[in-house]
Design an enzyme around this catalytic site. Structure first.
Site, PDB file in Angstrom:
ATOM      1  N   LYS A   1       0.855  -1.181   0.000  1.00 24.34           N
ATOM      2  CA  LYS A   1       0.000   0.000   0.000  1.00 24.34           C
ATOM      3  C   LYS A   1       0.890   1.229   0.000  1.00 24.34           C
ATOM      4  O   LYS A   1       1.832   1.334   0.790  1.00 24.34           O
ATOM      5  CB  LYS A   1      -0.892   0.001   1.236  1.00 24.34           C
ATOM      6  CG  LYS A   1      -1.521   1.350   1.570  1.00 24.34           C
ATOM      7  CD  LYS A   1      -2.102   1.368   2.978  1.00 24.34           C
ATOM      8  CE  LYS A   1      -2.446   2.785   3.405  1.00 24.34           C
ATOM      9  NZ  LYS A   1      -2.991   2.849   4.784  1.00 24.34           N
TER      10      LYS A   1
ATOM     11  N   TRP B   1      -9.466   0.188   0.664  1.00 21.83           N
ATOM     12  CA  TRP B   1     -10.579   0.733   1.450  1.00 21.83           C
ATOM     13  C   TRP B   1     -10.140   1.785   2.469  1.00 21.83           C
ATOM     14  O   TRP B   1     -10.772   1.959   3.503  1.00 21.83           O
ATOM     15  CB  TRP B   1     -11.350  -0.389   2.152  1.00 21.83           C
ATOM     16  CG  TRP B   1     -12.078  -1.273   1.206  1.00 21.83           C
ATOM     17  CD1 TRP B   1     -13.332  -1.092   0.698  1.00 21.83           C
ATOM     18  CD2 TRP B   1     -11.600  -2.495   0.621  1.00 21.83           C
ATOM     19  NE1 TRP B   1     -13.663  -2.111  -0.160  1.00 21.83           N
ATOM     20  CE2 TRP B   1     -12.614  -2.989  -0.226  1.00 21.83           C
ATOM     21  CE3 TRP B   1     -10.402  -3.212   0.730  1.00 21.83           C
ATOM     22  CZ2 TRP B   1     -12.478  -4.167  -0.955  1.00 21.83           C
ATOM     23  CZ3 TRP B   1     -10.272  -4.380   0.006  1.00 21.83           C
ATOM     24  CH2 TRP B   1     -11.298  -4.845  -0.821  1.00 21.83           C
ATOM     25  N   HIS B   2      -9.065   2.493   2.167  1.00 22.92           N
ATOM     26  CA  HIS B   2      -8.584   3.529   3.083  1.00 22.92           C
ATOM     27  C   HIS B   2      -8.789   4.919   2.481  1.00 22.92           C
ATOM     28  O   HIS B   2      -8.004   5.823   2.710  1.00 22.92           O
ATOM     29  CB  HIS B   2      -7.104   3.307   3.404  1.00 22.92           C
ATOM     30  CG  HIS B   2      -6.838   2.026   4.137  1.00 22.92           C
ATOM     31  ND1 HIS B   2      -5.561   1.526   4.326  1.00 22.92           N
ATOM     32  CD2 HIS B   2      -7.682   1.143   4.729  1.00 22.92           C
ATOM     33  CE1 HIS B   2      -5.640   0.380   4.994  1.00 22.92           C
ATOM     34  NE2 HIS B   2      -6.919   0.126   5.246  1.00 22.92           N
ATOM     35  N   TYR B   3      -9.853   5.086   1.726  1.00 22.28           N
ATOM     36  CA  TYR B   3     -10.092   6.387   1.100  1.00 22.28           C
ATOM     37  C   TYR B   3     -10.474   7.420   2.148  1.00 22.28           C
ATOM     38  O   TYR B   3     -11.046   7.098   3.203  1.00 22.28           O
ATOM     39  CB  TYR B   3     -11.147   6.278  -0.010  1.00 22.28           C
ATOM     40  CG  TYR B   3     -12.405   5.528   0.335  1.00 22.28           C
ATOM     41  CD1 TYR B   3     -13.472   6.156   0.948  1.00 22.28           C
ATOM     42  CD2 TYR B   3     -12.532   4.169   0.033  1.00 22.28           C
ATOM     43  CE1 TYR B   3     -14.634   5.473   1.260  1.00 22.28           C
ATOM     44  CE2 TYR B   3     -13.692   3.472   0.334  1.00 22.28           C
ATOM     45  CZ  TYR B   3     -14.740   4.129   0.954  1.00 22.28           C
ATOM     46  OH  TYR B   3     -15.881   3.450   1.265  1.00 22.28           O
ATOM     47  N   HIS B   4     -10.144   8.663   1.874  1.00 24.37           N
ATOM     48  CA  HIS B   4     -10.320   9.732   2.843  1.00 24.37           C
ATOM     49  C   HIS B   4     -10.373  11.065   2.099  1.00 24.37           C
ATOM     50  O   HIS B   4     -10.193  11.142   0.896  1.00 24.37           O
ATOM     51  CB  HIS B   4      -9.169   9.725   3.857  1.00 24.37           C
ATOM     52  CG  HIS B   4      -7.803   9.722   3.211  1.00 24.37           C
ATOM     53  ND1 HIS B   4      -7.211   8.563   2.737  1.00 24.37           N
ATOM     54  CD2 HIS B   4      -6.929  10.719   2.935  1.00 24.37           C
ATOM     55  CE1 HIS B   4      -6.029   8.841   2.222  1.00 24.37           C
ATOM     56  NE2 HIS B   4      -5.833  10.160   2.321  1.00 24.37           N
TER      57      HIS B   4
END
Length: 557
Positions: free
Chosen positions: A395, A495-498
């Site tokens: 990542k 799934w670590h969108y911000h």
């Protein structure tokens, strides 16, 4: 390698990848007397605080606020408890495969062509992720301007209920030792802390294999101070505008599962507030639907402008993830993310494995119906050996590349349009390349040797993975091409969108919406970068942290 082997392993990858990002929950539902279906709500109600979104931040936030105030929590999804597709590890991945309107996950596809999902369940993303629990770095805490002592106390408050030390099997141990041989040093043992080198992190799965989520933090709540409404879809925030220098949030409009309209208002009091904790997609979306956002965009949707705020929906980021599937000649224990290599060049290396990746009765939700059918057929015809193995992923930290979010419709249940611009900044692309090169070193390391086939060379493994249906992007990569092409062709979400409501742009350092009274946003949409290797610990901490700060302000005044 023969075409037959390539087909088997590519199909195993396609059929199994998302299964390590499924979810489970504690098997017995807690007796929350304050949780109700929104259909039972009165037409009009009044509270000190109204919180929109019962996710990773919202649950610890309301549990804290309820100690000294009356709080309404509105969650658009249902309960994480009682559904065997959620609670049982043996049904791993079935929830993500559920494409129904009642599913706890809602699929969306970014304009980049990467398939993604957002939570639609009490507990939010902590009900959907791979369970890895790790704190943010001390530098992140300092840059956020947070009180270090309260941060530590808030992490500990969370960890008492939801964090555990994982049992390390042979596959994860081999990845750990391979990281060390690859030079990701030092070894920091088991720790929640974010430290350069290789470590074993925490997990929200207990020793019996049941997931503990942010919804479990509601055990801390004061039952007499909290009302939680499920299947409550908030359509807009109501503002008092006339005769005021700044618009003031005063209530919300929401609909229950039958479509009936309800209104909830703030009680009179200068300290009472509405707090949006609807996530990186939901929070900017709700601000826009309520008239706070870019004026021309809102006008195009016939939304009455309350406050022009051109930064709402800007700065959207999603950490690009790239993976390599490693078939194993021996069985691999089922494991989620446990070991992580925190490199100094800006990539995090993690792994998950086990032959149950492609098990179960359903296919992952990341594909079209045709692709799902094809994947199921492949999986059903696979030899058991083809399902052995696991994934080593990298990542990109940050990331530096950013995009934006816009409304598609005025329906809050519809996904907005979001563009993440993966690898738009070349520095992100170079970090991916270095991450893939580190994975190669792990795969070719001595500790990992028993988990790889000698006849499957590194170029073959890359080619096999690159040609699996990972996203909706056209494929270009072959072993003669540079790794930059591999990174672009195989990019996926972790799934670590911000972003979308960032501090200093949409909210201030107390998470109050700029230009508006009595309104805050407290969730991952306020981040400019994703904290730590995995953000859920910090998002849960933030809910508790801000709850304590808000109550201290309330008592002081």
């Amino acid at each position: 390698m023969s075409v037959g082997w390539w087909t088997l392993f590519a199909a195993a990858f396609a059929a199994g990848f998302l299964f390590f990002h499924g979810f489970a929950a504690t098997d017995t539902a807690p007796n929350y007397s304050f949780v109700h279906n929104a259909t039972s709500a009165p037409t009009v109600s009044y509270y000190d605080y109204i919180v929109v979104g019962g996710g990773t931040a919202g649950c610890p936030l309301v549990a804290t606020l309820s100690q000294k105030a009356t709080v309404l929590l509105l969650e658009r999804g249902g309960s994480p408890y009682g559904n065997p597709n959620i609670t049982k590890m043996t049904r791993f991945g079935a929830a993500l495969s559920d494409l129904s309107r009642s599913s706890p996950s809602q699929r969306f596809i970014s304009e980049d062509g990467v398939i993604n999902s957002r939570a639609r369940v009490l507990g939010g993303g902590s009900c959907l992720n791979a369970g890895f629990y790790t704190r943010a770095s001390t530098d992140f805490v300092k840059q956020a301007g947070w009180d270090g002592r309260l941060v530590n106390e808030s992490y500990q408050w969370v960890e008492k209920l939801v964090a555990f030390e994982p049992p390390l099997g042979q596959w994860q141990s081999a990845v750990r030792d391979g990281l060390l041989e690859a030079g990701v040093l030092p070894f920091n043992g088991f720790t929640y802390d974010h430290i350069y080198g290789t470590k074993v992190g925490g997990t929200i799965f207990d020793q019996q294999g049941f997931r503990h989520t942010a919804a479990d933090l509601l055990e801390y709540a004061n039952p007499s101070g909290l009302t939680v409404l499920l299947h409550a879809s908030v359509h807009k925030i109501l503002f008092a505008v006339e005769g005021r220098k700044k618009p003031k949030a005063r209530g919300v409009v929401f609909r229950d599962a039958r479509g009936a309209k309800h209104k909830a208002y703030l009680k009179k009091g200068s300290k009472n507030e509405i707090i949006i904790s609807a996530g990186a997609l939901g929070s900017p979306q709700l601000l826009m639907l309520s008239g706070v956002g870019p004026a021309e965009h809102l006008k195009s949707h016939n939304i009455r402008l309350v406050l022009e705020q051109p930064r709402v929906g800007q700065g959207m980021s999603d950490n690009p993830m790239n993976a390599v599937f490693i078939p194993s000649p021996i069985p691999v224990e089922v494991s989620l993310i446990q070991v992580v290599g925190i490199t100094r060049f800006g990539s995090y290396i993690e792994a998950a494995g086990g032959e149950n990746f492609a098990g179960g009765a359903s296919a992952p939700s990341m594909f079209s119906p045709e692709a799902i059918t094809e994947a199921v057929e492949y999986r059903n015809n696979l030899q058991e050996a083809a399902l052995r193995g696991g994934f080593i992923i990298e990542k990109v930290t940050g990331p530096i590349s950013t995009g934006h979010l816009e409304l598609r419709t005025r329906n809050p249940n519809d996904n907005p349009s979001v563009t993440f611009n993966y690898f738009k900044d070349s520095r992100d692309l170079q970090r991916c390349v270095q991450g893939i090169q580190t994975i190669e070193k792990i795969v070719e390391s001595k500790p990992f040797s028993k988990f790889r086939y000698d006849f499957l060379s590194w170029p073959v493994l890359l080619n096999m993975t690159a040609n699996a249906p990972l996203n909706l992007l056209p494929k270009h990569y072959n072993p003669s091409m540079p790794l930059e092409v591999y990174c672009k062709d195989t990019v996926m979400t972790i799934w670590h969108y911000h972003g979308g409501c960032q501090v200093g742009k949409v909210v201030d350092h107390d998470y109050k919406v700029l230009g508006v009274d009595s309104l805050r946003v407290i969730d991952g949409s306020t981040f400019s970068v994703s904290p730590g290797t995995n953000p859920q610990a910090t998002v849960m901490m933030l809910g508790r942290y801000m709850g304590v700060k808000i109550l201290r302000e309330r008592v002081a005044n």
